[in-house]
Every structure is written in C-alpha cells, then in structure tokens.
Write an enzyme that holds these catalytic residues in place. Sequence first.
Site, PDB file in Angstrom:
ATOM      1  N   LYS A 154     -23.237  -6.500  23.012  1.00 25.20           N
ATOM      2  CA  LYS A 154     -23.142  -6.241  21.581  1.00 25.20           C
ATOM      3  C   LYS A 154     -23.207  -7.583  20.861  1.00 25.20           C
ATOM      4  O   LYS A 154     -22.401  -8.486  21.123  1.00 25.20           O
ATOM      5  CB  LYS A 154     -21.799  -5.558  21.306  1.00 25.20           C
ATOM      6  CG  LYS A 154     -21.861  -4.443  20.293  1.00 25.20           C
ATOM      7  CD  LYS A 154     -20.527  -3.714  20.266  1.00 25.20           C
ATOM      8  CE  LYS A 154     -20.423  -2.780  19.118  1.00 25.20           C
ATOM      9  NZ  LYS A 154     -19.073  -2.208  19.012  1.00 25.20           N
TER      10      LYS A 154
HETATM   11  O1  G3P Z   1     -16.782  -0.447  17.226  1.00 22.88           O
HETATM   12  C1  G3P Z   1     -17.153  -0.562  15.901  1.00 22.88           C
HETATM   13  C2  G3P Z   1     -16.603   0.485  14.972  1.00 22.88           C
HETATM   14  O2  G3P Z   1     -16.712   1.751  15.538  1.00 22.88           O
HETATM   15  C3  G3P Z   1     -15.270   0.150  14.350  1.00 22.88           C
HETATM   16  O3  G3P Z   1     -14.754   1.205  13.604  1.00 22.88           O
HETATM   17  O4  G3P Z   1     -12.924   2.294  12.353  1.00 22.88           O
HETATM   18  O5  G3P Z   1     -12.764  -0.159  12.911  1.00 22.88           O
HETATM   19  O6  G3P Z   1     -14.371   0.664  11.182  1.00 22.88           O
HETATM   20  P1  G3P Z   1     -13.642   0.977  12.457  1.00 22.88           P
END
Ligand code: G3P
Length: 223
Positions: A86
């Site tokens: 990533k």
């Molecule tokens: O892994 C990236 C993403 O899914 C993070 O989500 O909820 O922290 O915005 P969030």
Amino acid sequence: MKLFLDTANIDEIRQANEWGLLDGVTTNPSLVAKEMKKGASFKEIVSKILNETPGPVSIEVIASDYDSILKQALKISSLGGNAVVKVPFNTVGLKATKALDEKRIPVNSTLIFSGIQALFAAKAGAKYVSPFVGRLDDIAEDGMALIEQIKTIYTNYNMKTNILVASIRNPLHVLRSMLIGADVVTLPFDVLSKLPSHPKSDEGLSRFLEDWEKAFGSMEFPL
Ligand code: G3P
C-alpha cells in the site's frame, strides 16, 4: 464484488474466514500500531495475517521518500506471495507505484480523494485504488459520488485497476458500492458483522420453530 476486512486483528480475520466472507485484508499504519501495542512485532502480525488470509493482504509503507518507499515495499513483498504494497498517493507515490509495477509487485494506491488521482494511479500501474468514502462524508462531501466517478472514468478508458472502496462506515456504503459495481469493499469488522442480519429473517425463523413446537410439543427431529 470481493469482501476484504480492514483490520490487523487476527481474531477478526479468522471469524470472517469461518463465515466464508473473507476474500482479502487491508491494513494501515494506524491498525497495525493498535495490534503492536499488545506486544507482537510488525513482522509477527503481518506474517500471521498473510498466512491466514486466502487472498491479497495490503500492507502499507511508512516512508515518504522514494528510496525508502521502495526499500520497505520490497521487504513487505518478500513476506508472502499474497502481499500487496500500500503506497500513499502523491507524486512520489506515483513514481514508486510505476517502479513496483515494473517489478510485478502489486500496489494498492491509498488515500485517494478524487477521480483524477484515481486515473493517475491507474496510469502508474496500481492494481488497486483505495478511495476513502467515510472521510469525504466526514467533511460534508459525498464519498459514494467519488466511487461513481471513478467507475465512469475507468469504464471510459478501459482501465483494469480495481476500485477498492475504503473508509466504509455503514452497510449503506456497502450496498451502494455493489450497485455501482465497485470491485472490492474493505470493511471494519463491526460493519461486516451487521451485514448478514435482517429482522425479518430472525422473525421468520422464530415463527417456524414456534409453529413446530406448538404442533408436536417437542423439537425432536422426526428422521
Ligand atoms: O484502511 C483505510 C481506511 O479504510 C480507513 O478508514 O474509518 O479510518 O477512515 P477510516
């Protein structure tokens, strides 16, 4: 549409796999750091996830300069055949994506917030793009509108990069991703757990079992 779990927690990964719902896993530095605080090393956590996941596992670099991104990417990639690197989206990330694609190392281009970024990541050779829908909703923008845009752009130009919808916060994000035709959604475990249940399924099952018990006074199976 593929279902990935957005976690670095091995118990959540095992549970989703037992339900037959695990196509892959995505992690990010915040999620891995949370697990490392419990005592295991980065390598132990990541290796376990790679072993137990029957599909791609995205592991993020924690570098910002090109040479360090590449160095970390090669180490991540050597940990397992299902490792996907990533790489945060920006011009350095694009350069690294291109170099890794030339080495046939799959890249998930992350922190995508516009259709233009998604097109650039695809041109650089990313296997996945991760647009963050919840974080756009957080600032009163329409996260799912971005998924529609990327789908249109990739269809217009016949781009093969997979749209991996990230930062999912609720079941509606998942349903709308399915209707748009996103390739992958990556879900926190609490969202995944909410998806199978429906009050009418529970009510229907209770009624079938009650009717049986009323008719025969027991739940003994007649075969
Ligand atoms: O892994 C990236 C993403 O899914 C993070 O989500 O909820 O922290 O915005 P969030």
